[in-house]
Enzyme design. Structure first.
Site, PDB file in Angstrom:
ATOM      1  N   SER A 192       5.424 -35.957  17.219  1.00 47.12           N
ATOM      2  CA  SER A 192       6.003 -37.234  16.791  1.00 47.12           C
ATOM      3  C   SER A 192       5.532 -38.416  17.631  1.00 47.12           C
ATOM      4  CB  SER A 192       7.533 -37.161  16.830  1.00 47.12           C
ATOM      5  OG  SER A 192       8.003 -36.299  15.822  1.00 47.12           O
TER       6      SER A 192
ATOM      7  N   THR B  43       9.564 -41.359  18.819  1.00 45.92           N
ATOM      8  CA  THR B  43       9.374 -42.346  17.751  1.00 45.92           C
ATOM      9  C   THR B  43       9.826 -43.743  18.171  1.00 45.92           C
ATOM     10  OG1 THR B  43       9.637 -40.535  16.180  1.00 45.92           O
ATOM     11  CG2 THR B  43       9.706 -42.759  15.281  1.00 45.92           C
TER      12      THR B  43
ATOM     13  N   GLU C   2      14.890 -45.215  12.946  1.00 43.89           N
ATOM     14  CA  GLU C   2      14.488 -43.815  12.783  1.00 43.89           C
ATOM     15  C   GLU C   2      15.671 -42.894  12.481  1.00 43.89           C
ATOM     16  OE1 GLU C   2      13.722 -41.518  16.234  1.00 43.89           O
ATOM     17  OE2 GLU C   2      12.367 -40.126  15.222  1.00 43.89           O
TER      18      GLU C   2
ATOM     19  N   ASP D 199      14.296 -34.210  11.480  1.00 41.89           N
ATOM     20  CA  ASP D 199      13.336 -33.366  12.191  1.00 41.89           C
ATOM     21  C   ASP D 199      14.020 -32.351  13.092  1.00 41.89           C
ATOM     22  OD1 ASP D 199      10.570 -32.812  13.280  1.00 41.89           O
ATOM     23  OD2 ASP D 199      11.563 -33.476  15.112  1.00 41.89           O
TER      24      ASP D 199
ATOM     25  N   HIS E 131      13.716 -28.217  12.621  1.00 40.65           N
ATOM     26  CA  HIS E 131      13.184 -27.318  13.654  1.00 40.65           C
ATOM     27  C   HIS E 131      14.028 -26.052  13.779  1.00 40.65           C
ATOM     28  CE1 HIS E 131       9.751 -29.185  15.626  1.00 40.65           C
ATOM     29  NE2 HIS E 131      10.350 -30.361  15.600  1.00 40.65           N
TER      30      HIS E 131
ATOM     31  N   ASP F   4       6.738 -39.283   9.899  1.00 43.23           N
ATOM     32  CA  ASP F   4       5.630 -39.127  10.841  1.00 43.23           C
ATOM     33  C   ASP F   4       4.876 -37.818  10.611  1.00 43.23           C
ATOM     34  OD1 ASP F   4       7.908 -37.787  11.594  1.00 43.23           O
ATOM     35  OD2 ASP F   4       7.825 -38.375  13.697  1.00 43.23           O
ATOM     36  N   HIS F   5       5.547 -36.877   9.942  1.00 40.16           N
ATOM     37  CA  HIS F   5       4.957 -35.561   9.634  1.00 40.16           C
ATOM     38  C   HIS F   5       5.994 -34.808   8.832  1.00 40.16           C
ATOM     39  CE1 HIS F   5       7.760 -33.649  12.334  1.00 40.16           C
ATOM     40  NE2 HIS F   5       7.544 -34.665  13.152  1.00 40.16           N
TER      41      HIS F   5
ATOM     42  N   HIS G   1       6.080 -28.397  13.296  1.00 44.85           N
ATOM     43  CA  HIS G   1       5.615 -29.369  12.300  1.00 44.85           C
ATOM     44  C   HIS G   1       4.526 -28.769  11.415  1.00 44.85           C
ATOM     45  CE1 HIS G   1       6.828 -32.731  15.385  1.00 44.85           C
ATOM     46  NE2 HIS G   1       7.843 -31.986  14.992  1.00 44.85           N
TER      47      HIS G   1
END
Lengths: 666, 666
Positions: A222, A283, A436, A441, A445, A486-487, A618
């Site tokens: 990130s 981020t 953000e 995210d 995970h 971002d991904h 990711h």
């Protein structure tokens, strides 16, 4: 055909370097140039240049007995011009060379055998330069007695006029399209396959997708990808707006100015950052921090306030105007940050400082503000709204444990806009805010899809509220609003699961019979507050926004992940706390196994990741980008993540043919 | 708030019906109307109407002792008009009611206990009708002594003029964005994170994404979703352009006309279908076939030639002009197709008939053509170009086994365009072609990512070639070219795998150490023929197109799937044959376990699917849509799969205010 065959021979020779271990990113040869070949710049974007000449002592690339040649030169020239020495071109003094060495492993066998390759290095850095004239530049490093490493740089054209005055840049961290599809399924009702309400995302006027891979790896982290989004330069994994060099040091690297820094410097505008993560996380840090190591949290906090002050000169900053998020642990005085209490320090600099939603809402809109709501991350939407018993674990900034008035992303973002907008008006400037949704995210995970989707829906709800609010305050037309990620994470929904049936089975394989696919997926069983009257077609709205009312229907979404550690799965929401799918073995060298306390009634699954990975990672998938209002038409179709920075710069008119610095008034 | 609370009580009552088993799709009440509530129509689109009144004998919905009430009526009216009986509205005779019964299971417990619920039904069908006036219509079924089931239908506006004369509709079956990202990584080189060449997809002028869920389930099959793409009506899983009723019969259902049928009927234009699958498979079948059971392969073949002739009247057809693909087994005379040799039959109807690439290329462009290249599916791009030894298993149409001159999707599509375009010019009409890359899906099902990506790249290569070819023959400007998918598979790349290291480890968990994530993913190790000269920046092109040269580098893509059966994984291409990840246990009731002969040197993984699933399944993720040339601007942003049919109809000008039938000349 001849050209192709010759080329294949050349590629066969270089393919051996395409390894999972790398000597130094962006250094295919022994001479390295940062920024590397094929980067673009915004006209007038500030950056550092660094060159390295490496001499491996041993290993497959051993050279000259490890002796570095100090006779190297770096030249640069515009298209059609003669190359000249970089010091002459930029009017710099020739910097002193550094020499040092580092080691690396060539592959897993070398790492297991503890057989590193060692490399001697000589390097120079040229700091704080800008290119103003649009077009191509050639850069040439000549080293080792005549060998060359060339780079082509390109300065983007400067548009005639700006399209937007303000920028609102939302990042859904880790948010792939598959998650948006899943969130829509949970929160919006269909009648015969037709959605009765829509995601705010779905209303975007500009829609595209972007490629997230990084400079050194096709899987980004990130820090790297946020840097690409905010500077237009792809970085190395873990790097924040700096090209990671081979020193291993966090503050030596060649920096690149971000669009937020350029916005501040060239317009004197207001800048803010909001995140549901700890605010030193990658981020938000990428708004203005510069280090090759995202883990330098204390420095990140310092850079929000003071900009880059360590080691080298950099552009003026003056402090971020609004900073809202979690992570009080990085503000509290400790030996690790030189015993500085950053809350006190920020207050001394004139910031309002707050620690909960009540204090946030009480902030005046005239003054700069810092609000840090928690230690660690802000609690997820699901924990704050549905499974509120989990808030007994929440930690306030001062360490007090238990439930309290935490704000969500919408609260933080709306207040940030009000402060930035009020202050911008008073100073006749614009404003730029990064907001953000970080916990999408963090929960993907650990395979906690419910918490991830709750926070994704909160982001969507925030976008809806922000578009309305900007319209109300008369600033929508002059504001570019974008949402991207971002991904991604490899994830998808593939059916439904009968959780009642699953629980009643004793054996793992019998439990898996609970999964229904295709027609047995059926319709979503998540109850949503929006519904359509069958007679009047009136749509009922939930005053709290578009979120499902139930998160534990009997029939849940059956879903899976591309990258998994060993774990159990029961296809149910985790009501007591965030999921912890895998647990480290008592003999730590054995790595992670499934956590017996996570989804204890589920079935066990073996993973496909390195057993030392206790959670998912990711992924490669291109992620969506949504845009509204001023300049939205720039964000259509397939693009690279770096293109987003350049299109934002185009929309805001950040490019300049000279070194523009507007005074900033705190 | 009161409204919301009342609504929640109502939803709680209906939520019990949101099950993985369903009485009949689109029948929330005991009275069913097909087409159901909230469907749209192209003006003048032909369709059937069907109503059912159901009386469950037992189970949770038991009604009136299972006695059906024959006194029901169906009324319809335009917005603001009075409702009138449907027979009067459409000028039809009142059809005879049918009565029958069926059984279903309410949940998994009922199925395991073999306790079905039985339902008596009375029904009527109204065939072959059209609505011409744009706007809203109300439909009301009154049944069981005054209960009502209402539906709102909407006929879309008719655009003033058409934007396109021809249509080229590509379907990448099962193609999710994650696979496009992976294919790009394998086939296109990056320098410092910047791609040096691009996918043809990436050049799309219109770009959007579409939601693929179906009428009865949030996970679609390919029949259902192709029907949605081609009719604008979401169907039930396994249904081809027909609303699945409760009879269980394949040809009784309410049909809907496709855009290809409308194009033929209203313009007399040329129509073709191309697929790399057996040509009776769902996606090509959805061009013009009508049945609730996609497995009715022999009827599908007959419908390509003769249209709908069984049971009920339907619109005129006249035969497809071009049909290229696999699946000779459905053409050969057998007891299952009434001993009709379809090859002979099509030849008698004036079709050129061919069985290999040589014969395909020798076809005249003036006459209609049928070419069936294989039994089963056409061989994959990877088998035809890289691992050609596998072609020893290939079966020609006549059953001969061994390698022969099989065409690929590009060969088939270019030849189809030439025939359609030549014939269209001679008849002063346009043409419409559906071209499917079917083996992306078939290989994602079995986790054979290399074969799937090879065929995805072949689709991209075909699009590139087609855009060039259309330009050459002067038809690009008047042709709408779109590429989309019917659904995705949960899939992603999350790192790289050191296959050399993996193979040398003995234990499963040690093998997993081969996976490198983030910076250890490194750069793609797949060698591509395109490269850029470091001095001249000249781009080398591969005359064979954009495909990787190597498929077995030491460092491969580490990847995974959301929905998996038990299997082994070695992260290597399967060189001998397509992957068969799971094998049925000798005791078949135990379901599928990992296949010991698939990836024998890999590590074992347990799945998350029902153990009776031996392969992966479709997923929820929204899929991309790309558009070029005439009308491309209609395909931007987020849309439903049904919207694509309506936008194609808008681009081609298919809507009409009267029943238009242009003569078709074979």
């Amino acid at each position: 055909m001849v050209a192709v065959q010759l080329l294949m021979a050349a590629l066969a020779a270089t393919a051996a370097q395409a390894q999972t271990f790398r000597r130094t990113a962006a250094c295919p040869k022994l001479g390295c140039v940062f920024p590397p070949d094929q980067v673009n710049f915004i006209a007038g974007q500030t950056f550092d240049i660094r060159v390295e000449v490496q001499a491996p002592i041993n290993g497959s690339q051993a050279y000259n007995g490890g002796k570095v040649d100090p006779n190297f030169k770096l030249e640069i020239g515009g298209k059609g011009s003669k190359l000249m020495d970089v010091t002459k071109f930029f009017g710099l003094k020739d910097p002193k060379p550094e020499t040092y060495n580092f080691t690396w492993y060539e592959d897993l066998f070398a790492e297991e055998a503890k057989m590193p390759s060692a490399v001697n290095v000589i390097s120079k850095s040229y700091r704080n330069v800008q290119l103003h004239k649009p077009g191509r530049y050639k850069v040439r490093l000549t080293f080792n007695g005549g060998e060359t490493q060339e780079a082509t740089w390109e300065v983007n054209p400067i548009p005639k006029c700006a399209k937007a005055k303000n920028l609102l840049f939302f990042v859904g961290d880790g948010m792939a399209t598959s998650m948006i599809s899943a969130a829509r399924l949970l929160a919006h009702k269909t009648v015969n396959g037709k959605y009765q309400t829509h995601m705010a995302f779905d209303s975007a006027q500009g829609y595209g997708s972007q490629m997230t891979h990084s400079l050194d790896s096709f899987i980004t982290d990130s820090a790297n990808s946020a840097s690409a989004l905010f500077t237009g330069h792809k970085m190395t994994v873990n790097g924040l707006n700096a090209y990671t060099d081979s020193t291993g040091k966090p503050y030596n690297n060649a920096k690149v100015e971000t669009i937020f820094e350029m916005f501040r410097r060239t317009t004197g505008g207001q800048v803010g950052a909001v995140s549901s993560a700890y605010i030193a996380d990658a981020t938000p840090a990428a708004v203005c921090a510069h280090t090759s190591q995202r883990s330098q949290y204390h420095t990140v906090i310092e850079q929000y306030l003071s900009g880059v002050t360590m080691n080298h000169s950099w552009t003026p900053w003056g402090g971020i105007d609004v900073l809202f998020g979690g992570g009080a642990e990085n503000f509290i005085a400790s030996p690790a940050n030189g015993n500085v209490d950053q809350f006190d320090r920020w207050a001394e600099h004139g910031y309002q400082v707050g620690f909960n939603k009540t204090q946030l809402e009480a902030f005046t809109n005239e003054d700069r503000a810092l609000a840090i709501f928690t230690r660690g991350n802000v609690s997820t939407w699901l924990d704050r709204h549905i499974y509120t018993d989990t808030l007994k674990y929440a930690l306030q900034a001062d360490g007090t444990q238990g439930a309290y008035d935490q704000p969500g992303l919408k609260d933080m973002t709306l207040k940030a806009i009000d402060i930035l907008s009020t202050r911008a008006k008073a100073r006749r400037t614009g404003w730029a805010l990064m907001s953000e949704a970080a916990l999408i995210d963090k929960n993907m995970h650990v395979g906690d899809v419910d918490r991830a989707l709750g926070d994704l829906l909160e982001l969507d709800d925030t976008v809806r509220a922000v578009l309305e609010h900007l319209k109300e305050i008369g600033e929508l037309e002059e504001t570019l609003v974008i949402v991207t990620a971002d991904h991604g994470h490899g994830f998808d929904v593939f059916g439904s699961a009968d959780t009642k049936y699953l629980k009643e089975q004793k054996e793992d394989r019998k439990k898996r019979n609970a999964v229904g696919v295709y027609e047995r997926s059926g319709l979503s069983a998540y109850v949503v507050p929006q519904d359509v009257s069958p007679t009047t077609h009136e749509i009922f709205e939930n005053p709290q926004g578009h979120f499902p009312i139930t998160w534990d229907p009997r029939y849940t979404i059956a879903h899976g992940y591309a990258a998994v550690s060993d774990r159990r799965e029961d296809y149910e929401v985790s009501k007591e706390h965030e999921r912890i799918p895998s647990a480290l073995s008592q003999d730590k060298t054995q790595g992670y196994f499934f956590n017996p306390n996570d989804s204890p009634e589920g079935f066990a699954m073996t993973g496909n990741l390195d057993p030392n990975s206790g959670q998912g990672v990711h992924s490669l998938v291109d992620v969506p980008i949504y845009a509204w209002s001023a300049g939205h038409e720039l964000f259509r179709g397939v693009m690279g993540n770096v293109d987003i920075a350049f299109r934002v710069a185009e929309a805001l008119g950040l490019g300049h043919t000279s070194n523009v610095t507007k005074p900033y008034k705190p």
